[in-house]
Write an enzyme that holds these catalytic residues in place. Structure first.
Site, PDB file in Angstrom:
ATOM      1  N   HIS A 166       7.116  11.373   3.819  1.00  0.00           N
ATOM      2  CA  HIS A 166       7.401  10.238   2.920  1.00  0.00           C
ATOM      3  C   HIS A 166       7.762  10.771   1.384  1.00  0.00           C
ATOM      4  O   HIS A 166       7.160  11.694   0.986  1.00  0.00           O
ATOM      5  CB  HIS A 166       6.508   9.288   2.640  1.00  0.00           C
ATOM      6  CG  HIS A 166       5.098   9.793   2.448  1.00  0.00           C
ATOM      7  ND1 HIS A 166       4.241  10.123   3.296  1.00  0.00           N
ATOM      8  CD2 HIS A 166       4.491   9.466   1.262  1.00  0.00           C
ATOM      9  CE1 HIS A 166       3.028  10.375   2.645  1.00  0.00           C
ATOM     10  NE2 HIS A 166       3.058  10.062   1.444  1.00  0.00           N
TER      11      HIS A 166
ATOM     12  N   GLY B 145      -3.232  15.568  -2.299  1.00  0.00           N
ATOM     13  CA  GLY B 145      -3.008  14.150  -2.203  1.00  0.00           C
ATOM     14  C   GLY B 145      -2.371  13.368  -0.895  1.00  0.00           C
ATOM     15  O   GLY B 145      -2.523  12.456  -1.115  1.00  0.00           O
ATOM     16  N   GLN B 146      -1.832  14.255  -0.024  1.00  0.00           N
ATOM     17  CA  GLN B 146      -1.408  13.592   1.031  1.00  0.00           C
ATOM     18  C   GLN B 146      -2.268  12.992   1.887  1.00  0.00           C
ATOM     19  O   GLN B 146      -3.425  13.435   2.282  1.00  0.00           O
ATOM     20  CB  GLN B 146      -0.361  14.465   1.797  1.00  0.00           C
ATOM     21  CG  GLN B 146       0.220  13.880   3.035  1.00  0.00           C
ATOM     22  CD  GLN B 146       1.173  14.777   3.911  1.00  0.00           C
ATOM     23  OE1 GLN B 146       0.981  15.971   3.717  1.00  0.00           O
ATOM     24  NE2 GLN B 146       1.854  14.135   4.692  1.00  0.00           N
TER      25      GLN B 146
ATOM     26  N   ASN C 299       3.931  14.711  -1.597  1.00  0.00           N
ATOM     27  CA  ASN C 299       2.732  15.251  -1.350  1.00  0.00           C
ATOM     28  C   ASN C 299       2.547  16.077  -0.010  1.00  0.00           C
ATOM     29  O   ASN C 299       2.832  15.288   0.847  1.00  0.00           O
ATOM     30  CB  ASN C 299       1.510  14.139  -1.659  1.00  0.00           C
ATOM     31  CG  ASN C 299       1.577  13.763  -3.162  1.00  0.00           C
ATOM     32  OD1 ASN C 299       1.919  14.606  -4.027  1.00  0.00           O
ATOM     33  ND2 ASN C 299       1.274  12.267  -3.234  1.00  0.00           N
TER      34      ASN C 299
ATOM     35  N   HIS D  88       7.763   9.898  -2.539  1.00  0.00           N
ATOM     36  CA  HIS D  88       7.404   8.818  -3.541  1.00  0.00           C
ATOM     37  C   HIS D  88       8.632   8.739  -4.621  1.00  0.00           C
ATOM     38  O   HIS D  88       8.957   9.635  -5.081  1.00  0.00           O
ATOM     39  CB  HIS D  88       5.948   9.104  -4.228  1.00  0.00           C
ATOM     40  CG  HIS D  88       4.873   9.339  -3.309  1.00  0.00           C
ATOM     41  ND1 HIS D  88       4.076   8.165  -3.579  1.00  0.00           N
ATOM     42  CD2 HIS D  88       4.380  10.105  -2.560  1.00  0.00           C
ATOM     43  CE1 HIS D  88       2.834   8.438  -2.481  1.00  0.00           C
ATOM     44  NE2 HIS D  88       3.256   9.553  -2.126  1.00  0.00           N
TER      45      HIS D  88
ATOM     46  N   ASP E 255       5.202   0.815  -2.517  1.00  0.00           N
ATOM     47  CA  ASP E 255       3.874   1.385  -2.285  1.00  0.00           C
ATOM     48  C   ASP E 255       2.659   0.179  -2.434  1.00  0.00           C
ATOM     49  O   ASP E 255       2.950  -0.706  -3.322  1.00  0.00           O
ATOM     50  CB  ASP E 255       3.455   2.449  -3.150  1.00  0.00           C
ATOM     51  CG  ASP E 255       2.497   3.340  -2.995  1.00  0.00           C
ATOM     52  OD1 ASP E 255       2.589   4.551  -2.365  1.00  0.00           O
ATOM     53  OD2 ASP E 255       1.124   2.662  -2.626  1.00  0.00           O
ATOM     54  N   ILE E 256       1.774   0.054  -1.637  1.00  0.00           N
ATOM     55  CA  ILE E 256       0.741  -0.990  -1.801  1.00  0.00           C
ATOM     56  C   ILE E 256      -0.122  -0.689  -2.829  1.00  0.00           C
ATOM     57  O   ILE E 256      -0.860  -1.682  -3.449  1.00  0.00           O
ATOM     58  CB  ILE E 256       0.046  -0.946  -0.328  1.00  0.00           C
ATOM     59  CG1 ILE E 256      -0.569  -2.240  -0.146  1.00  0.00           C
ATOM     60  CG2 ILE E 256      -1.010   0.031  -0.109  1.00  0.00           C
ATOM     61  CD1 ILE E 256      -1.149  -2.458   1.235  1.00  0.00           C
TER      62      ILE E 256
HETATM   63  P1  5GP Z   1       0.485  10.002   0.270  1.00  0.00           P
HETATM   64  O1  5GP Z   1      -1.166   9.884  -0.679  1.00  0.00           O
HETATM   65  O2  5GP Z   1       0.166  10.520   1.424  1.00  0.00           O
HETATM   66  O3  5GP Z   1       1.292  10.959  -0.567  1.00  0.00           O
HETATM   67  O4  5GP Z   1       1.100   8.632  -0.160  1.00  0.00           O
HETATM   68  C1  5GP Z   1       0.786   7.576   0.828  1.00  0.00           C
HETATM   69  C2  5GP Z   1       0.905   6.302   0.055  1.00  0.00           C
HETATM   70  O5  5GP Z   1       0.846   5.283   1.103  1.00  0.00           O
HETATM   71  C3  5GP Z   1      -0.198   5.933  -1.078  1.00  0.00           C
HETATM   72  O6  5GP Z   1       0.491   6.193  -2.367  1.00  0.00           O
HETATM   73  C4  5GP Z   1      -0.586   4.642  -0.656  1.00  0.00           C
HETATM   74  O7  5GP Z   1      -0.847   3.623  -1.448  1.00  0.00           O
HETATM   75  C5  5GP Z   1       0.361   4.045   0.247  1.00  0.00           C
HETATM   76  N1  5GP Z   1      -0.154   3.197   1.516  1.00  0.00           N
HETATM   77  C6  5GP Z   1      -1.093   3.496   2.100  1.00  0.00           C
HETATM   78  N2  5GP Z   1      -1.497   2.487   3.006  1.00  0.00           N
HETATM   79  C7  5GP Z   1      -0.278   1.394   2.807  1.00  0.00           C
HETATM   80  C8  5GP Z   1       0.240   0.455   3.524  1.00  0.00           C
HETATM   81  O8  5GP Z   1      -0.363  -0.158   4.326  1.00  0.00           O
HETATM   82  N3  5GP Z   1       1.270  -0.191   2.934  1.00  0.00           N
HETATM   83  C9  5GP Z   1       2.214   0.505   1.883  1.00  0.00           C
HETATM   84  N4  5GP Z   1       3.142  -0.483   1.567  1.00  0.00           N
HETATM   85  N5  5GP Z   1       1.740   1.444   1.445  1.00  0.00           N
HETATM   86  C10 5GP Z   1       0.565   2.188   1.854  1.00  0.00           C
END
Ligand code: 5GP
Ligand code: ZN
Length: 119
Positions: free
Chosen positions: A105, A98-99, A92, A107, A35-36
């Protein structure tokens, strides 16, 4: 068609290689990358190569690939040596939870104490 790459999807672009990521595992059906914006010492995302907006729609359409995501999540935990200390696998689902990226995906979080219940 269901599962086809979406041109406006960040994670489809990671699958295709158009956006770089630190990939830690890959299978025929999945990619796992860091994760970034990590929320724990280990924070890896496991995604299906096919595009579905969330885990439930993936599982309904492609149950084997949903299972592959879970299997790879466990393999990431073993690779990262967090399987013995404990880790969390989170999907999520929906913006209220929080999605932010609407490509399914998991986590995989670990390497520190994890509160229960989560916030
Ligand atoms: P969500 O919030 O949808 O459950 O998770 C999306 C995740 O993707 C977040 O934890 C966010 O930090 C990660 N993310 C968003 N953009 C990028 C990216 O460009 N590269 C990577 N490696 N992770 C990302
Ligand atoms: Zn996608």
């Amino acid at each position: 068609m269901a599962g086809e790459p979406q041109s406006d999807c960040l994670f489809c672009k990671i699958v295709s290689g158009d956006i770089p990521a630190t990939i830690v595992r890959e299978s025929g059906t999945t990619v796992a990358f860091r994760d970034i914006n990590p929320q724990a010492p280990t924070h890896v995302l496991v995604i299906p190569k096919v595009h579905y907006p969330d885990a439930a729609s993936l599982a309904a359409a492609e149950p084997q690939i949903a299972a592959d995501v879970l299997t790879e999540a466990g393999a990431v935990a073993a690779d990262e040596k967090i399987d013995s200390t404990g880790y969390r696998v989170i999907f999520n689902t929906g913006s209220g939870a929080g999605q932010t990226v609407f490509h399914a995906h998991a986590h995989v979080l670990g390497g520190r104490g994890l509160q229960w219940p989560p916030g």
